[in-house]
Design a protein around this motif. Structure first.
Motif, PDB file in Angstrom:
ATOM      1  N   GLU A  98      -0.077 -13.615  11.899  1.00 50.29           N
ATOM      2  CA  GLU A  98       0.297 -13.442  13.323  1.00 50.29           C
ATOM      3  C   GLU A  98      -0.316 -12.460  14.092  1.00 50.29           C
ATOM      4  OE1 GLU A  98       4.249 -11.679  13.237  1.00 50.29           O
ATOM      5  OE2 GLU A  98       3.246  -9.792  12.294  1.00 50.29           O
ATOM      6  N   LEU A  99      -0.636 -12.712  15.191  1.00 50.67           N
ATOM      7  CA  LEU A  99      -1.584 -11.861  15.936  1.00 50.67           C
ATOM      8  C   LEU A  99      -0.942 -10.562  16.191  1.00 50.67           C
ATOM      9  CD1 LEU A  99      -3.660 -11.436  18.291  1.00 50.67           C
ATOM     10  CD2 LEU A  99      -2.252 -12.032  20.022  1.00 50.67           C
ATOM     11  N   VAL A 100      -1.469  -9.267  16.148  1.00 56.07           N
ATOM     12  CA  VAL A 100      -1.191  -8.110  16.197  1.00 56.07           C
ATOM     13  C   VAL A 100      -1.491  -7.525  17.618  1.00 56.07           C
ATOM     14  CG1 VAL A 100      -1.350  -5.809  15.384  1.00 56.07           C
ATOM     15  CG2 VAL A 100      -1.179  -7.632  13.788  1.00 56.07           C
ATOM     16  N   ALA A 101      -2.951  -7.553  17.736  1.00 52.04           N
ATOM     17  CA  ALA A 101      -3.398  -7.082  19.087  1.00 52.04           C
ATOM     18  C   ALA A 101      -4.831  -7.727  19.249  1.00 52.04           C
ATOM     19  CB  ALA A 101      -3.651  -5.594  18.985  1.00 52.04           C
ATOM     20  N   TYR A 137      -0.602  -7.254  22.988  1.00 48.59           N
ATOM     21  CA  TYR A 137      -0.021  -6.819  21.683  1.00 48.59           C
ATOM     22  C   TYR A 137       1.132  -7.744  21.486  1.00 48.59           C
ATOM     23  CZ  TYR A 137      -2.762  -2.386  22.405  1.00 48.59           C
ATOM     24  OH  TYR A 137      -3.631  -1.633  22.714  1.00 48.59           O
ATOM     25  N   ALA A 138       1.503  -7.728  20.459  1.00 44.84           N
ATOM     26  CA  ALA A 138       2.597  -8.306  19.618  1.00 44.84           C
ATOM     27  C   ALA A 138       3.842  -7.369  20.028  1.00 44.84           C
ATOM     28  CB  ALA A 138       2.845  -8.531  17.855  1.00 44.84           C
ATOM     29  N   ASP A 139       5.020  -7.967  20.246  1.00 44.77           N
ATOM     30  CA  ASP A 139       5.968  -6.945  21.039  1.00 44.77           C
ATOM     31  C   ASP A 139       6.470  -5.949  19.889  1.00 44.77           C
ATOM     32  OD1 ASP A 139       7.939  -9.749  22.657  1.00 44.77           O
ATOM     33  OD2 ASP A 139       6.190  -8.206  23.259  1.00 44.77           O
ATOM     34  N   SER A 140       6.349  -6.506  18.581  1.00 46.02           N
ATOM     35  CA  SER A 140       6.732  -5.605  17.461  1.00 46.02           C
ATOM     36  C   SER A 140       5.681  -4.415  17.129  1.00 46.02           C
ATOM     37  CB  SER A 140       6.569  -6.285  15.938  1.00 46.02           C
ATOM     38  OG  SER A 140       5.413  -6.722  15.814  1.00 46.02           O
ATOM     39  N   VAL A 141       4.664  -4.323  17.884  1.00 42.17           N
ATOM     40  CA  VAL A 141       3.822  -3.177  17.818  1.00 42.17           C
ATOM     41  C   VAL A 141       3.781  -2.334  19.082  1.00 42.17           C
ATOM     42  CG1 VAL A 141       2.915  -4.288  15.841  1.00 42.17           C
ATOM     43  CG2 VAL A 141       1.733  -4.416  18.119  1.00 42.17           C
ATOM     44  N   GLY A 177      -9.844  -9.137  17.760  1.00 45.32           N
ATOM     45  CA  GLY A 177      -8.556  -8.976  17.671  1.00 45.32           C
ATOM     46  C   GLY A 177      -8.106  -8.668  16.305  1.00 45.32           C
ATOM     47  N   TRP A 178      -6.914  -8.402  16.085  1.00 46.29           N
ATOM     48  CA  TRP A 178      -6.529  -8.084  14.435  1.00 46.29           C
ATOM     49  C   TRP A 178      -5.159  -8.896  14.300  1.00 46.29           C
ATOM     50  CZ3 TRP A 178      -8.553  -5.266  11.196  1.00 46.29           C
ATOM     51  CH2 TRP A 178      -9.680  -4.268  11.417  1.00 46.29           C
ATOM     52  N   GLY A 184       3.527   0.061  22.035  1.00 42.19           N
ATOM     53  CA  GLY A 184       4.094   1.440  22.019  1.00 42.19           C
ATOM     54  C   GLY A 184       3.593   2.172  20.824  1.00 42.19           C
ATOM     55  N   ARG A 185       3.036   1.378  19.682  1.00 38.21           N
ATOM     56  CA  ARG A 185       2.902   2.119  18.321  1.00 38.21           C
ATOM     57  C   ARG A 185       1.344   1.939  18.085  1.00 38.21           C
ATOM     58  NH1 ARG A 185       5.086   0.600  13.791  1.00 38.21           N
ATOM     59  NH2 ARG A 185       5.158  -1.745  14.412  1.00 38.21           N
ATOM     60  N   PHE A 186       0.957   0.725  18.326  1.00 37.29           N
ATOM     61  CA  PHE A 186      -0.428   0.241  17.856  1.00 37.29           C
ATOM     62  C   PHE A 186      -1.500   0.441  19.296  1.00 37.29           C
ATOM     63  CE2 PHE A 186       0.487  -2.154  14.000  1.00 37.29           C
ATOM     64  CZ  PHE A 186       1.108  -1.240  13.519  1.00 37.29           C
ATOM     65  N   THR A 187      -2.642   0.778  19.185  1.00 38.20           N
ATOM     66  CA  THR A 187      -3.691   0.817  20.003  1.00 38.20           C
ATOM     67  C   THR A 187      -4.967  -0.094  19.473  1.00 38.20           C
ATOM     68  OG1 THR A 187      -2.506   2.743  21.041  1.00 38.20           O
ATOM     69  CG2 THR A 187      -4.925   1.977  21.922  1.00 38.20           C
ATOM     70  N   ILE A 188      -5.267  -0.841  20.224  1.00 31.71           N
ATOM     71  CA  ILE A 188      -6.681  -1.430  20.052  1.00 31.71           C
ATOM     72  C   ILE A 188      -7.807  -1.055  21.167  1.00 31.71           C
ATOM     73  CG2 ILE A 188      -6.181  -3.785  21.334  1.00 31.71           C
ATOM     74  CD1 ILE A 188      -7.721  -5.236  19.275  1.00 31.71           C
TER      75      ILE A 188
END
Length: 119
Positions: free
Chosen positions: A46-49, A59-63, A35-36, A65-69
Motif C-alpha cells: 500500500e502507498l504510504v506517502a 499521504y495514506a490516511d493512516s499516517v 514515494g514510500w 499527521g505522523r509521517f512526513t515525506i
C-alpha cells in the motif's frame, strides 16, 4: 536504469520514531515522483506517502499527521520521517521512483527495509 537503496529501518517501541532514507542512482534524470510503500505480512502493498519533483505530497490516511515525506533533489534522495509509530505500522517499507522518458513511464523499487514497532 535507476537503482534505489533504502536505509533506516529497525525495531522501535510504540510511540517512537524512525527516519527512512532512499538514495537513487544511475539514470536519475526525469524522475518525476518518489514515494514510500509498505507491505505487512499477508497484506497487499500500500502507498504510504508520495512526493512529486515539485514537492507536492500526499499521504495514506493512516499516517497523516505522523509521517512526513521529503526530498532532496540535489542528492536524489527521499526521506520518510515516521513519528508516533504504532504496532500496525510494522511492515517492509519499499521506496519507489517514477520516471517518464519519451512519454513512457517506468517504475523502480528498492529492496525494502523492515520496520518493526513493538507494543
Amino acid at each position: 536504469q535507476v537503482q534505489l537503496v533504502e536505509s533506516g529501518g529497525g525495531l522501535v517501541q510504540a510511540g517512537g520514531s524512525l527516519r527512512l532514507s532512499c538514495a537513487a542512482s544511475g539514470r536519475t534524470f526525469s524522475i518525476n515522483a518518489m514515494g514510500w510503500y509498505r507491505q505487512a505480512p499477508g497484506k497487499q502493498r500500500e502507498l504510504v506517502a508520495h512526493i512529486t519533483s515539485g514537492g507536492s505530497t500526499n499521504y495514506a490516511d493512516s499516517v497523516k499527521g505522523r509521517f512526513t515525506i521529503s526530498r532532496d533533489n540535489t542528492k536524489n534522495t527521499v526521506y520518510l520521517q515516521m513519528n508516533s509509530l504504532k504496532p500496525e505500522d510494522t511492515a517492509v517499507y519499499f521506496c519507489n521512483a517514477e520516471q517518464v522518458i519519451l512519454a513512457v513511464k517506468y517504475d523502480y523499487w528498492g529492496q525494502g527495509t523492515q520496520v518493526t514497532v513493538s507494543s
